[in-house]
Scaffold this active site. Structure first.
Site, mmCIF file in Angstrom:
data_model
loop_
_atom_site.group_PDB
_atom_site.id
_atom_site.type_symbol
_atom_site.label_atom_id
_atom_site.label_comp_id
_atom_site.label_asym_id
_atom_site.label_seq_id
_atom_site.Cartn_x
_atom_site.Cartn_y
_atom_site.Cartn_z
ATOM 1 N N GLU A 79 50.867 62.042 32.480
ATOM 2 C CA GLU A 79 49.589 61.975 33.170
ATOM 3 C C GLU A 79 48.681 63.124 32.739
ATOM 4 O OE1 GLU A 79 50.711 59.563 37.174
ATOM 5 O OE2 GLU A 79 51.050 61.702 37.257
ATOM 6 N N CYS A 92 43.383 68.774 32.779
ATOM 7 C CA CYS A 92 44.737 69.263 32.996
ATOM 8 C C CYS A 92 45.694 68.405 32.168
ATOM 9 C CB CYS A 92 45.055 69.176 34.487
ATOM 10 S SG CYS A 92 46.682 69.775 34.887
ATOM 11 N N CYS A 99 60.267 67.507 33.122
ATOM 12 C CA CYS A 99 60.370 68.965 33.020
ATOM 13 C C CYS A 99 61.812 69.360 33.303
ATOM 14 C CB CYS A 99 59.439 69.636 34.032
ATOM 15 S SG CYS A 99 59.330 71.429 33.830
ATOM 16 N N CYS A 103 61.851 73.382 39.480
ATOM 17 C CA CYS A 103 61.245 74.133 40.593
ATOM 18 C C CYS A 103 61.352 73.275 41.857
ATOM 19 C CB CYS A 103 59.791 74.468 40.300
ATOM 20 S SG CYS A 103 59.607 75.570 38.879
ATOM 21 N N CYS A 106 58.225 70.942 43.230
ATOM 22 C CA CYS A 106 57.409 70.208 42.251
ATOM 23 C C CYS A 106 57.977 68.814 42.022
ATOM 24 C CB CYS A 106 57.392 70.977 40.937
ATOM 25 S SG CYS A 106 56.448 70.145 39.652
ATOM 26 N N GLU A 149 56.843 72.347 30.982
ATOM 27 C CA GLU A 149 56.721 73.791 30.784
ATOM 28 C C GLU A 149 56.259 74.024 29.347
ATOM 29 O OE1 GLU A 149 56.724 76.820 32.258
ATOM 30 O OE2 GLU A 149 56.489 77.562 30.226
ATOM 31 N N SER A 180 49.861 77.580 31.111
ATOM 32 C CA SER A 180 50.487 78.032 32.356
ATOM 33 C C SER A 180 52.003 78.002 32.190
ATOM 34 C CB SER A 180 50.071 77.100 33.490
ATOM 35 O OG SER A 180 50.670 77.506 34.701
ATOM 36 N N SER A 202 53.021 81.118 36.986
ATOM 37 C CA SER A 202 53.358 80.616 38.316
ATOM 38 C C SER A 202 54.319 81.605 38.951
ATOM 39 C CB SER A 202 54.029 79.244 38.196
ATOM 40 O OG SER A 202 53.110 78.331 37.637
ATOM 41 N N LEU A 203 53.852 82.336 39.952
ATOM 42 C CA LEU A 203 54.680 83.395 40.542
ATOM 43 C C LEU A 203 55.381 82.882 41.806
ATOM 44 C CD1 LEU A 203 55.519 86.349 40.164
ATOM 45 C CD2 LEU A 203 53.568 86.998 41.589
ATOM 46 N N HIS A 204 54.605 82.535 42.804
ATOM 47 C CA HIS A 204 55.077 81.811 43.997
ATOM 48 C C HIS A 204 56.006 82.566 44.945
ATOM 49 C CE1 HIS A 204 53.108 78.553 42.076
ATOM 50 N NE2 HIS A 204 54.107 78.083 41.390
ATOM 51 N N CYS A 322 48.116 69.298 41.872
ATOM 52 C CA CYS A 322 49.199 70.104 41.288
ATOM 53 C C CYS A 322 50.542 69.672 41.835
ATOM 54 C CB CYS A 322 49.072 71.567 41.677
ATOM 55 S SG CYS A 322 47.718 72.416 40.972
HETATM 56 N N1 SAH Z 1 55.501 74.705 34.048
HETATM 57 C C1 SAH Z 1 54.217 75.338 34.084
HETATM 58 C C2 SAH Z 1 53.115 74.335 34.124
HETATM 59 C C3 SAH Z 1 53.014 73.542 35.401
HETATM 60 S S1 SAH Z 1 51.509 74.028 36.051
HETATM 61 C C4 SAH Z 1 54.159 76.320 35.245
HETATM 62 O O1 SAH Z 1 55.121 76.380 35.991
HETATM 63 O O2 SAH Z 1 53.212 77.085 35.340
HETATM 64 C C5 SAH Z 1 51.471 73.318 37.575
HETATM 65 C C6 SAH Z 1 51.248 74.324 38.677
HETATM 66 O O3 SAH Z 1 51.347 73.619 39.911
HETATM 67 C C7 SAH Z 1 52.312 75.407 38.709
HETATM 68 O O4 SAH Z 1 51.783 76.612 39.187
HETATM 69 C C8 SAH Z 1 53.259 74.833 39.713
HETATM 70 O O5 SAH Z 1 54.094 75.804 40.244
HETATM 71 C C9 SAH Z 1 52.309 74.241 40.713
HETATM 72 N N2 SAH Z 1 52.919 73.246 41.575
HETATM 73 C C10 SAH Z 1 54.029 72.522 41.344
HETATM 74 N N3 SAH Z 1 54.277 71.705 42.387
HETATM 75 C C11 SAH Z 1 53.296 71.908 43.286
HETATM 76 C C12 SAH Z 1 52.978 71.312 44.539
HETATM 77 N N4 SAH Z 1 53.718 70.350 45.042
HETATM 78 N N5 SAH Z 1 51.883 71.768 45.175
HETATM 79 C C13 SAH Z 1 51.104 72.710 44.621
HETATM 80 N N6 SAH Z 1 51.337 73.283 43.437
HETATM 81 C C14 SAH Z 1 52.431 72.883 42.777
#
Ligand code: SAH
Length: 347
Positions: A79, A92, A99, A103, A106, A149, A180, A202-204, A322
Site C-alpha cells: 500500500e 508514504c 515486515c 513491533c 503495528c 523496515e 524511517s 521510531s522511538l516509542h 500509520c
Molecule cells: N519500520 C519503519 C517504518 C514504518 S514507519 C519504522 O519503524 O520506523 C511507520 C510508523 O508508524 C512507525 O513510527 C511505526 O512505529 C508507527 N506505527 C506503527 N503502528 C502504528 C499504529 N498502530 N498507530 C500509530 N503508529 C503506528
C-alpha cells in the site's frame, strides 16, 4: 542504466534521456521518447520494457487522503498513501511486502515478512502516485513510512531514494525525503555515508525494558546505542535534525514521568518529535492515549524546549493511517492478542 546502454554499444547518455521520460514525463512507451533515434527506439522495444506496479484498489478518505493497493509480481500486494495538506503533499511509500520486525502495536507486523521490494517497486510507487494524482496535487515530500523496515532493504531503498533526489527525475529536496527506521544502528551509519536523505526514528519508549517489549529490535540495538547513532547521523550538518516518532499508547508510554525521561534522552540530540496517536486495528491490544494526555505529554516536551508536534491522524476511515497498512488482508502470524488486552479487556 548507463552501463546497460554501453553494453548494447550505444552512448551512455541515453540513460539520462530515458530517466527523464520515465520519471519526469511519466512516459513508458519507447515510441513516445521522441529525442531517441528511431533505430534505438526499435531496439529498446525489443530488449527492454518499463513496468509499473498495477493499481488494484484506489480509496479516497473523507479527509482527502488517498490510498492505493498495488500488485507487484508474484502476487505480493503493498500500500501507498498520499496525504494532502495545505502547504505540502506527502507520499508514504512501502519498502517491503510485510515486515519482519514484529513491533507489538503495528498491523503490518501481523502479516509477517513476505519479501523486500526491489528499487523499481519502491520508485514505482511514486511513479504511480504522480500519474494518478496529475498536476493538481503535487508530491512535495516522500516518507518511507509505509509497510516494512527500509534499512533492512538498504541497497534498494538507497537506489530508489537516489532517483527521488535526482534532478533528472523527481528533484525532491533532501530535507523532504525521509527514511524511517525502527533503529537498525549499523545501517543508519551506512546511510549517512552513501545518501543525503533525512532520517526518522521510531522511538516509542524511554526505557529499554518497555522498548524491548514494544519493539523486539531494541534487544539488538538498545536505546543508548540508537541515540548515539542519531547523533552521528546529524553530526557536521547544523541544519539536520532527526525526527523521532513516538506512538501514544494509553497507560503504556504516555505518563508525565515518561515525558520527562524523554526530555532527558533527547539532551544533545538535534531532534524534532512527532507524537503519533495510536491507530487501532482489530486485536491490536492497545488503546490510543486520551487527547488530554497527549496534550499534557506534548506540553512537558515543549516546555523543555523540544520541537514537538502531535500528528493528525489521516485516512483512518480507509485504514490508511500509520500502522494500519496490511496490503493483503489475511493474518499470517500466530501472534497472540497483546497481553495488555488480556489484562485490561474492553477493547
Ligand atoms: N519500520 C519503519 C517504518 C514504518 S514507519 C519504522 O519503524 O520506523 C511507520 C510508523 O508508524 C512507525 O513510527 C511505526 O512505529 C508507527 N506505527 C506503527 N503502528 C502504528 C499504529 N498502530 N498507530 C500509530 N503508529 C503506528
Amino acid at each position: 542504466m548507463e552501463a546497460w546502454f554501453r553494453s548494447l554499444g550505444e552512448k551512455p547518455f541515453h540513460a539520462r534521456q530515458v530517466l527523464k521520460w520515465i520519471h519526469r514525463h511519466q512516459v513508458t512507451d519507447f515510441d513516445r521518447m521522441t529525442d531517441l533515434g528511431k533505430g534505438l527506439r526499435a531496439r529498446l522495444k525489443e530488449q527492454a520494457g518499463v513496468r509499473v506496479p498495477a493499481v488494484v484498489c484506489d480509496q479516497l478518505s473523507a479527509d482527502g487522503t488517498r490510498k492505493w493497493l498495488l500488485e507487484l509480481c508474484c502476487g505480493n500486494r503493498i500500500e501507498t498513501v498520499y496525504i494532502p495538506e495545505a502547504d505540502r503533499g506527502t507520499l508514504c511509500v512501502s519498502s517491503q511486502a510485510g515486515c519482519s520486525l514484529d513491533c507489538a502495536f503495528c498491523s503490518t507486523a501481523r502479516q509477517g515478512f513476505n519479501r523486500n521490494l526491489d528499487a523499481a517497486e519502491i520508485i514505482g510507487q511514486l511513479w504511480v502516485a504522480m500519474k494518478e494524482l496529475g498536476d493538481g496535487q503535487p508530491i512535495t515530500n516522500v516518507v518511507l513510512m509505509g509497510m516494512g523496515e527500509p534499512l533492512t532493504n538498504f541497497d534498494n531503498v538507497v537506489a530508489a531514494t537516489d532517483i527521488m533526489l535526482d534532478d533528472l527525475a523527481y528533484c525532491l529536496s533532501k530535507y523532504r525525503v525521509t527514511v524511517s527506521t525502527a533503529g537498525i544502528v549499523p545501517a543508519m551509519d551506512r546511510l549517512r555515508e552513501v545518501s543525503e536523505v533525512s532520517l526518522a526514528v521510531s522511538l516509542h519508549a524511554t526505557t529499554d525494558e518497555l522498548r524491548d517489549e514494544l519493539m523486539p529490535v531494541n534487544r539488538k540495538y538498545p536505546i543508548a546505542e540508537l541515540l548515539a547513532a542519531c547523533k552521528r547521523f546529524v553530526a557536521g550538518d547544523r541544519r539536520r535534525r532527526v525526527t523521532f516518532e513516538y506512538v501514544m499508547l494509553d497507560g503504556v508510554n504516555d505518563s508525565d514521568r515518561q515525558a520527562r525521561q524523554l526530555v532527558r534522552l533527547m539532551q544533545g540530540v538535534p531532534a524534532k518529535i512527532n507524537l503519533i496517536p495510536f491507530n487501532p486495528f482489530p486485536s491490536a491490544g492497545y488503546r490510543c492515549s486520551p487527547r488530554e494526555r497527549i496534550d499534557r505529554f506534548r506540553e512537558i516536551l515543549s516546555a523543555a524546549g523540544l520541537t514537538t508536534v502531535t500528528r493528525k491522524t489521516r485516512g483512518s476511515d480507509i485504514d490508511a493511517a500509520c500502522g494500519q497498512l496490511v496490503g493483503r488482508v489475511h493474518d499470517r502470524s500466530r501472534r497472540q492478542p497483546g497481553r495488555r488486552m488480556l489484562a485490561g479487556g474492553g477493547l
